[in-house]
Design an enzyme around this catalytic site. Sequence first.
Site, PDB file in Angstrom:
ATOM      1  N   LYS A 102       0.816  -1.211   0.000  1.00 21.28           N
ATOM      2  CA  LYS A 102       0.000   0.000   0.000  1.00 21.28           C
ATOM      3  C   LYS A 102       0.852   1.265   0.000  1.00 21.28           C
ATOM      4  CE  LYS A 102      -4.467  -1.567   1.538  1.00 21.28           C
ATOM      5  NZ  LYS A 102      -5.305  -2.047   2.608  1.00 21.28           N
ATOM      6  N   ARG A 103       2.111   1.135   0.445  1.00 19.55           N
ATOM      7  CA  ARG A 103       2.945   2.344   0.514  1.00 19.55           C
ATOM      8  C   ARG A 103       3.518   2.762  -0.843  1.00 19.55           C
ATOM      9  NH1 ARG A 103       5.174  -1.850   2.965  1.00 19.55           N
ATOM     10  NH2 ARG A 103       6.986  -2.748   1.950  1.00 19.55           N
TER      11      ARG A 103
END
Length: 283
Positions: A257-258
Amino acid sequence: MSAAFVTRFAPSPTGLLHRGHAYSALLAYAAAQAAGETFLLRIEDIDATRARPEFEAAIFEDLAWLGITWREPVRRQSEHLDDYEAALARLAAEGLVYRCFRTRKEVAQAMASAPHGAMDTFRSAPLPAEEEAERLARGERFAWRLSLKAAQARLDGFEHLTFQEEGAGPNGETGLIQARPELGGDVVLARKDVGVAYHLAVVVDDALQGVTHVIRGCDLFEAAHVQRLLQALLGLPTPVYRHHRLLAGPDGKRYAKRDRAETLQALRAAGVTPEQLRQEMGL
Ligand code: GLU
């Protein structure tokens, strides 16, 4: 009449979806379509500190962009806490869970101080009744943990717990799998803050929604072992599992997700089309 094939995509709205999510959703959607059956979308938003409405809105937008449609209504976990409480109460009535007052740090310390190799997952026991009563009276908060020991006694061991894997686990595990719920230790079924936790919510929802096939990344293969045990303890049906490989980026690392640049939003803005994505993924 129950449908023969019901699958779901169950993202947590704690960030923007990336290629890995698209792969998972597209696989599940294609499987439902091939079976002429149902594809569900479930929003796993029990973590109130991290779930955000804008991420949920982005999920709807990204899936629509991918050409995916789902059966309404969408099930939002935060709206069904009663269902999880009822399941927990059932386990509690049978002595299968215990209160854990430890902090994360204390759990980590307990594991670190165990004799080498003796404990790679957390296992504990209920506190003596008197100490527990004192702590409750002081208003100390606690999590509910599944007691593997009690579960083992109740089920007469875990040997007969199996599940069908039509995909593969991270080490190629496939076919009829012997469940090893001890891999997860005494998992938390209800967090201190929200009164429920991932495994319990997933198992309750999959059953309530009539999910017959769980299609998701192989990073959740180990979760299936724990979830299989919960299904047995709660008398719920066991779906077929299809864990799929995790997509990796050009650097060989799986998408996370980063990685801002790899979100579906960013790809869309950069002019990438869903067809291109499908092709890249070999779908
Ligand atoms: N909500 C979980 C996630 O986003 C998926 C749960 C599941 O598919 O069982 O990783």
